[in-house]
Design a protein around this motif. Sequence first.
Motif, PDB file in Angstrom:
ATOM      1  N   UNK A 367     -34.986  35.613  29.266  1.00 52.79           N
ATOM      2  CA  UNK A 367     -34.802  34.168  29.444  1.00 52.79           C
ATOM      3  C   UNK A 367     -35.248  33.756  30.860  1.00 52.79           C
ATOM      4  N   UNK A 368     -34.895  34.575  31.837  1.00 51.40           N
ATOM      5  CA  UNK A 368     -35.256  34.257  33.220  1.00 51.40           C
ATOM      6  C   UNK A 368     -36.766  34.379  33.435  1.00 51.40           C
ATOM      7  N   UNK A 369     -37.354  35.391  32.846  1.00 51.64           N
ATOM      8  CA  UNK A 369     -38.796  35.571  33.001  1.00 51.64           C
ATOM      9  C   UNK A 369     -39.522  34.311  32.528  1.00 51.64           C
ATOM     10  N   UNK A 370     -39.070  33.801  31.394  1.00 50.24           N
ATOM     11  CA  UNK A 370     -39.683  32.605  30.820  1.00 50.24           C
ATOM     12  C   UNK A 370     -39.395  31.383  31.706  1.00 50.24           C
ATOM     13  N   UNK A 371     -38.151  31.276  32.137  1.00 50.57           N
ATOM     14  CA  UNK A 371     -37.758  30.106  32.934  1.00 50.57           C
ATOM     15  C   UNK A 371     -38.547  30.052  34.245  1.00 50.57           C
ATOM     16  N   UNK A 372     -38.798  31.211  34.828  1.00 46.40           N
ATOM     17  CA  UNK A 372     -39.560  31.250  36.085  1.00 46.40           C
ATOM     18  C   UNK A 372     -40.959  30.685  35.857  1.00 46.40           C
ATOM     19  N   UNK A 373     -41.524  30.989  34.695  1.00 44.72           N
ATOM     20  CA  UNK A 373     -42.864  30.476  34.396  1.00 44.72           C
ATOM     21  C   UNK A 373     -42.837  28.977  34.111  1.00 44.72           C
ATOM     22  N   UNK A 374     -41.764  28.529  33.449  1.00 41.29           N
ATOM     23  CA  UNK A 374     -41.696  27.129  33.031  1.00 41.29           C
ATOM     24  C   UNK A 374     -41.305  26.183  34.164  1.00 41.29           C
ATOM     25  N   UNK A 375     -40.620  26.705  35.164  1.00 41.87           N
ATOM     26  CA  UNK A 375     -40.098  25.832  36.220  1.00 41.87           C
ATOM     27  C   UNK A 375     -41.242  25.150  36.980  1.00 41.87           C
ATOM     28  N   UNK A 376     -41.117  23.842  37.160  1.00 39.90           N
ATOM     29  CA  UNK A 376     -42.189  23.091  37.810  1.00 39.90           C
ATOM     30  C   UNK A 376     -42.101  23.137  39.319  1.00 39.90           C
ATOM     31  N   UNK A 377     -40.937  22.698  39.848  1.00 46.34           N
ATOM     32  CA  UNK A 377     -40.847  22.593  41.298  1.00 46.34           C
ATOM     33  C   UNK A 377     -40.203  23.838  41.867  1.00 46.34           C
ATOM     34  N   UNK A 378     -39.206  23.614  42.682  1.00 43.66           N
ATOM     35  CA  UNK A 378     -38.634  24.800  43.307  1.00 43.66           C
ATOM     36  C   UNK A 378     -37.308  25.187  42.676  1.00 43.66           C
ATOM     37  N   UNK A 379     -36.968  24.556  41.543  1.00 43.25           N
ATOM     38  CA  UNK A 379     -35.675  24.850  40.923  1.00 43.25           C
ATOM     39  C   UNK A 379     -35.814  25.057  39.418  1.00 43.25           C
ATOM     40  N   UNK A 380     -35.116  26.038  38.909  1.00 43.88           N
ATOM     41  CA  UNK A 380     -35.068  26.230  37.462  1.00 43.88           C
ATOM     42  C   UNK A 380     -34.056  25.233  36.902  1.00 43.88           C
ATOM     43  N   UNK A 381     -34.530  24.407  35.966  1.00 43.48           N
ATOM     44  CA  UNK A 381     -33.667  23.381  35.397  1.00 43.48           C
ATOM     45  C   UNK A 381     -33.245  23.803  33.984  1.00 43.48           C
ATOM     46  N   UNK A 382     -32.249  23.098  33.477  1.00 42.68           N
ATOM     47  CA  UNK A 382     -31.765  23.331  32.117  1.00 42.68           C
ATOM     48  C   UNK A 382     -32.917  23.304  31.101  1.00 42.68           C
ATOM     49  N   UNK A 383     -33.854  22.366  31.343  1.00 44.59           N
ATOM     50  CA  UNK A 383     -34.972  22.195  30.402  1.00 44.59           C
ATOM     51  C   UNK A 383     -35.875  23.420  30.353  1.00 44.59           C
ATOM     52  N   UNK A 384     -35.796  24.270  31.358  1.00 44.08           N
ATOM     53  CA  UNK A 384     -36.660  25.447  31.387  1.00 44.08           C
ATOM     54  C   UNK A 384     -36.066  26.612  30.600  1.00 44.08           C
ATOM     55  N   UNK A 385     -34.881  26.371  30.033  1.00 40.07           N
ATOM     56  CA  UNK A 385     -34.230  27.444  29.280  1.00 40.07           C
ATOM     57  C   UNK A 385     -34.523  27.270  27.790  1.00 40.07           C
ATOM     58  N   UNK A 386     -34.547  28.350  27.022  1.00 43.17           N
ATOM     59  CA  UNK A 386     -34.883  28.241  25.596  1.00 43.17           C
ATOM     60  C   UNK A 386     -33.783  27.523  24.807  1.00 43.17           C
ATOM     61  N   UNK A 387     -34.157  26.853  23.711  1.00 37.97           N
ATOM     62  CA  UNK A 387     -33.215  26.040  22.933  1.00 37.97           C
ATOM     63  C   UNK A 387     -32.026  26.829  22.406  1.00 37.97           C
ATOM     64  N   UNK A 388     -32.201  28.117  22.157  1.00 42.57           N
ATOM     65  CA  UNK A 388     -31.090  28.891  21.571  1.00 42.57           C
ATOM     66  C   UNK A 388     -29.831  28.816  22.436  1.00 42.57           C
ATOM     67  N   UNK A 389     -30.018  28.570  23.714  1.00 41.73           N
ATOM     68  CA  UNK A 389     -28.863  28.516  24.602  1.00 41.73           C
ATOM     69  C   UNK A 389     -27.998  27.286  24.347  1.00 41.73           C
ATOM     70  N   UNK A 390     -28.570  26.328  23.625  1.00 39.92           N
ATOM     71  CA  UNK A 390     -27.845  25.065  23.440  1.00 39.92           C
ATOM     72  C   UNK A 390     -27.489  24.801  21.994  1.00 39.92           C
ATOM     73  N   UNK A 391     -27.796  25.762  21.105  1.00 41.08           N
ATOM     74  CA  UNK A 391     -27.618  25.505  19.679  1.00 41.08           C
ATOM     75  C   UNK A 391     -26.166  25.285  19.291  1.00 41.08           C
TER      76      UNK A 391
END
Length: 464
Positions: A367-391
């Motif tokens: 999950x972190x590997x993916x979030x690091x790639x998805x993060x735009x600025x200097x912070x990992x946001x909720x939106x950068x996490x996969x949907x399964x975390x919110x199901x």
Amino acid sequence: MAHENILVVDDEESICHILSVILAKESYSVDTALTGAAALEKITATQYDLILCDIRMPDMDGISLLKKTIQLHPDQMVIMMTAFGTIESAVEAMRDGAYDYLSKPIKAKEIILHVRKALERKKLFTENIYLREVVQEKFSFNKIIGKSPHIIKIFDTIKKIAPYKSTVLITGESGTGKELIAKAIHYNSNRRNNPFIAVNCGAIPAELLESELFGHVRGSFTGAHTTKRGLFVDAHGGTLFLDEIADIPENSQVKLLRALQEDEIRAVGSNQTVKIDVRIISATEQILENKIKENTFRESLYYRLNVVHIELPPLRKREIDIPLIAQHFITRWCRKNDKAPLAISPSAMESLLNYHWPGNVRELENVIERAVLMADDCTIMKENLPPKLFQKKSDIHISLPDDQFDLKKIHKDVSALVERRLILQALRKSKYNRTHAAKLLNISHRSLLYKIKEYKLECEEEVS
Ligand SMILES: Nc1ncnc2c1ncn2[C@@H]1O[C@H](COP(=O)(O)OP(=O)(O)OP(=O)(O)O)[C@@H](O)[C@H]1O
Ligand SMILES: [Mg+2]
């Protein structure tokens, strides 16, 4: 001295012939196969130091052969040969585990150079010189992240038992770090300069497992063209890690028990026993006691393997480790991807804490590997996490251990977010009896009142 043996696989007889001549001149012992099927048979029966494999062959293409080979021998050195020089298939082959590739037409000088390089590399690997320092550093305690009472207790156990030869059984759900702990034990023992060899008992066909573990002599069964050393001999002086031990076939259990009791083994088809000095660490996700009840696992073997038992709790039961491990993986993946260090937003962290992590630490890393790639600025946001975390809106799970808990002690290591959750859990567990909750947390009643205020938990109490 035995010459390194090389298998050449090519559907063109002339190529097999030419390569045999070139390599034999360099004193290698060469075997050839004209089809993928013939090659696979040889690879199953013999350990080659190197395989040279054509990509395009009529029966089984080189890539499929490569995949099957790597399944059998994960560390097998394979060099692919391709007539068309198509970079795509070569890249695919490297991704599937090939070490190198050559494009045809192959020149003698070039092939010798590549073969030497590959064998050199293999030697470095097997002799365990290569990266020994790095490996030891990698499995030192500071690479196992965690401050939860569970993990601290496991560290203590490892320190105590590492120097001895006693067997260790590590249990825990998938991805909880069983192999990591096994390596930590090995690299913190005086066996550290000898091999750590891992074998997945569930992945090797039952009929091959015994020969894999104990070796076999030439001609002991159809396909045993050569004499093969077993993993016990390879691991001499070191540690053998028997992963997925619950899946070991019943007839091999008897032989394993014997090896453990006598400290000696006998290769398949041999009548000679060999003394061995190997420490056995085994691991499983399954409940072995159940398998004993079903009569599929020998009780006597279980006791032999289980002198020391380390149980790795699932990640959801050691919540205070989640932010620490997440942070560790963020740093690692930022570095790997050449990204500046990222922060993580409190709401993203809260989502990590709320999730139940069926795949445990491995899943968190993913999950972190993916979030690091998805993060735009200097912070990992909720939106950068996969949907399964919110199901499923999961409730805070109770991760407060029953004993040995001391909020004061761990306080400096946990974030405010986690501390708040722990206090909330203690309150819920004690049905909002503050005296009881303070006891659970090992803090004074006064400090609890202060913290309830600090974290604005009064309203929680009223809601309940
Ligand atoms: N406490 C930890 N700190 C840092 N990394 C960890 C920790 N625990 C596990 N890991 C990492 O998580 C991954 C999974 O760990 P490991 O392979 O040891 O788990 P496992 O229990 O053997 O899993 P499986 O049952 O699926 O084989 C590895 O990359 C490992 O390095
Ligand atoms: Mg494992």
